[in-house]
Design a protein around this motif. Structure first.
Motif, mmCIF file in Angstrom:
data_model
loop_
_atom_site.group_PDB
_atom_site.id
_atom_site.type_symbol
_atom_site.label_atom_id
_atom_site.label_comp_id
_atom_site.label_asym_id
_atom_site.label_seq_id
_atom_site.Cartn_x
_atom_site.Cartn_y
_atom_site.Cartn_z
ATOM 1 N N UNK A 6 0.860 -1.188 0.000
ATOM 2 C CA UNK A 6 0.000 0.000 0.000
ATOM 3 C C UNK A 6 0.896 1.238 0.000
ATOM 4 N N UNK A 7 0.816 2.017 -1.045
ATOM 5 C CA UNK A 7 1.572 3.252 -1.188
ATOM 6 C C UNK A 7 0.579 4.379 -1.482
ATOM 7 N N UNK A 8 0.023 5.011 -0.453
ATOM 8 C CA UNK A 8 -1.002 6.041 -0.661
ATOM 9 C C UNK A 8 -0.571 7.169 -1.588
ATOM 10 N N UNK A 9 0.680 7.576 -1.502
ATOM 11 C CA UNK A 9 1.167 8.668 -2.350
ATOM 12 C C UNK A 9 1.020 8.312 -3.831
ATOM 13 N N UNK A 10 1.471 7.138 -4.196
ATOM 14 C CA UNK A 10 1.368 6.700 -5.593
ATOM 15 C C UNK A 10 -0.084 6.497 -6.006
ATOM 16 N N UNK A 11 -0.868 5.913 -5.110
ATOM 17 C CA UNK A 11 -2.265 5.624 -5.417
ATOM 18 C C UNK A 11 -3.059 6.912 -5.659
ATOM 19 N N UNK A 12 -2.759 7.948 -4.888
ATOM 20 C CA UNK A 12 -3.469 9.221 -5.042
ATOM 21 C C UNK A 12 -3.176 9.859 -6.389
ATOM 22 N N UNK A 13 -2.046 9.529 -6.965
ATOM 23 C CA UNK A 13 -1.639 10.133 -8.226
ATOM 24 C C UNK A 13 -1.876 9.219 -9.427
ATOM 25 N N UNK A 14 -2.211 7.967 -9.146
ATOM 26 C CA UNK A 14 -2.465 7.005 -10.223
ATOM 27 C C UNK A 14 -3.512 5.997 -9.726
ATOM 28 N N UNK A 15 -4.773 6.270 -10.046
ATOM 29 C CA UNK A 15 -5.852 5.426 -9.522
ATOM 30 C C UNK A 15 -5.836 4.003 -10.062
ATOM 31 N N UNK A 16 -5.047 3.738 -11.075
ATOM 32 C CA UNK A 16 -4.933 2.359 -11.541
ATOM 33 C C UNK A 16 -4.203 1.499 -10.507
ATOM 34 N N UNK A 17 -3.626 2.137 -9.479
ATOM 35 C CA UNK A 17 -2.921 1.402 -8.440
ATOM 36 C C UNK A 17 -3.797 1.126 -7.208
ATOM 37 N N UNK A 18 -5.083 1.363 -7.316
ATOM 38 C CA UNK A 18 -5.977 1.083 -6.188
ATOM 39 C C UNK A 18 -6.033 -0.414 -5.851
ATOM 40 N N UNK A 19 -5.556 -1.261 -6.760
ATOM 41 C CA UNK A 19 -5.468 -2.691 -6.460
ATOM 42 C C UNK A 19 -4.643 -2.943 -5.197
ATOM 43 N N UNK A 89 -4.995 5.546 3.730
ATOM 44 C CA UNK A 89 -4.803 6.175 2.424
ATOM 45 C C UNK A 89 -4.966 7.692 2.524
ATOM 46 N N UNK A 90 -6.058 8.135 3.137
ATOM 47 C CA UNK A 90 -6.300 9.579 3.228
ATOM 48 C C UNK A 90 -5.289 10.274 4.135
ATOM 49 N N UNK A 91 -4.868 9.608 5.170
ATOM 50 C CA UNK A 91 -3.914 10.207 6.112
ATOM 51 C C UNK A 91 -2.522 10.364 5.513
ATOM 52 N N UNK A 92 -2.139 9.442 4.642
ATOM 53 C CA UNK A 92 -0.759 9.409 4.144
ATOM 54 C C UNK A 92 -0.638 9.658 2.640
ATOM 55 N N UNK A 93 -1.668 10.149 1.992
ATOM 56 C CA UNK A 93 -1.616 10.304 0.533
ATOM 57 C C UNK A 93 -0.596 11.343 0.054
ATOM 58 N N UNK A 94 -0.103 12.187 0.961
ATOM 59 C CA UNK A 94 0.928 13.152 0.577
ATOM 60 C C UNK A 94 2.299 12.805 1.146
ATOM 61 N N UNK A 95 2.421 11.615 1.703
ATOM 62 C CA UNK A 95 3.676 11.147 2.287
ATOM 63 C C UNK A 95 4.354 10.194 1.297
ATOM 64 N N UNK A 96 5.392 10.666 0.641
ATOM 65 C CA UNK A 96 6.076 9.885 -0.402
ATOM 66 C C UNK A 96 6.634 8.556 0.115
ATOM 67 N N UNK A 97 7.040 8.521 1.363
ATOM 68 C CA UNK A 97 7.756 7.367 1.900
ATOM 69 C C UNK A 97 6.853 6.324 2.558
ATOM 70 N N UNK A 98 5.602 6.652 2.834
ATOM 71 C CA UNK A 98 4.766 5.755 3.630
ATOM 72 C C UNK A 98 4.372 4.509 2.841
ATOM 73 N N UNK A 99 4.469 3.368 3.507
ATOM 74 C CA UNK A 99 4.012 2.104 2.958
ATOM 75 C C UNK A 99 3.419 1.263 4.069
ATOM 76 N N UNK A 100 2.448 0.443 3.727
ATOM 77 C CA UNK A 100 1.798 -0.416 4.719
ATOM 78 C C UNK A 100 1.490 -1.762 4.078
ATOM 79 N N UNK A 101 1.583 -2.806 4.880
ATOM 80 C CA UNK A 101 1.265 -4.144 4.399
ATOM 81 C C UNK A 101 0.742 -4.993 5.539
ATOM 82 N N UNK A 102 0.129 -6.096 5.188
ATOM 83 C CA UNK A 102 -0.364 -7.039 6.188
ATOM 84 C C UNK A 102 -1.872 -7.194 6.143
#
Length: 195
Positions: A6-19, A89-102
């Protein structure tokens, strides 16, 4: 790993990554993370699946049959993974480094459905031989997850735990409104006996 996390920053800029909302739930940081999640999932999954399919383990509650119960179980688990990451996603959508998994959001959803169905069942924490009634554990779990989520002091997505648990409670009550009344009845009896 990098293509599914999960990379909110990338997802916010490219909705094809919502997977990534779903794929991140199939990744874990290490074996300990995976094993802990799967032990919790295994511990509550059987109870929840049994209740959803045929009412087994929850007095006064009818299940939905095999297929209906399995679909609801999948919606509970997979939906918990997705829904629990939406606030992240909403909390970290402007954080380039944030990632989450699990799978913690989905596991928390199943765990809390189990607490609704059997609030007096004891929950044992690792290396602690004293069981805590499920409804007390659930209350403490929510407080801890909320507090840690605001604090952001570690590398754990506590928001996924918190929102996954809330999703599990909400969906369980939507599926089986009678389970809420039974939950209250069991806790009331518990409190009467222990006063």
């Amino acid at each position: 790993m990098e293509s599914w996390i999960l990379r909110p920053y990338r997802m916010a800029r490219d909705q094809s990554q919502f997977y990534r909302f779903i794929t991140s739930g199939f990744l874990h940081a290490d074996w300990g993370h995976l094993i802990f999640n799967m032990i919790a999932f295994y511990s509550f999954g059987g109870l929840v699946l049994g209740v959803l399919c045929n009412g087994t383990g929850a007095p006064g509650i009818d299940g939905f049959g095999g297929t209906g119960g399995i679909w609801r179980f999948l919606l509970l688990y997979l939906g918990g993974i997705v829904v629990s990451d939406i606030p992240t996603y909403f909390r970290h959508r402007d954080d380039r480094e944030y990632g989450s998994l699990g799978a913690s959001g989905g596991v928390a959803s199943v765990l809390f459905a189990g607490v609704i169905f059997a609030p007096l069942n004891k929950i044992y924490l690792m290396f602690i031989p004293i069981g805590i009634p499920g409804f007390i554990f659930g209350f403490l779990y929510l407080i801890y997850s909320y507090y840690q989520g605001r604090r952001r002091g570690d590398n754990i997505n506590h928001d996924a735990h918190f929102y996954g648990a809330l999703y599990g409670v909400a969906l369980t009550l939507v599926f089986m409104p009678a389970s809420g009344l039974e939950f209250i009845r069991q806790i009331s009896l518990f409190l009467q006996v222990n006063n």
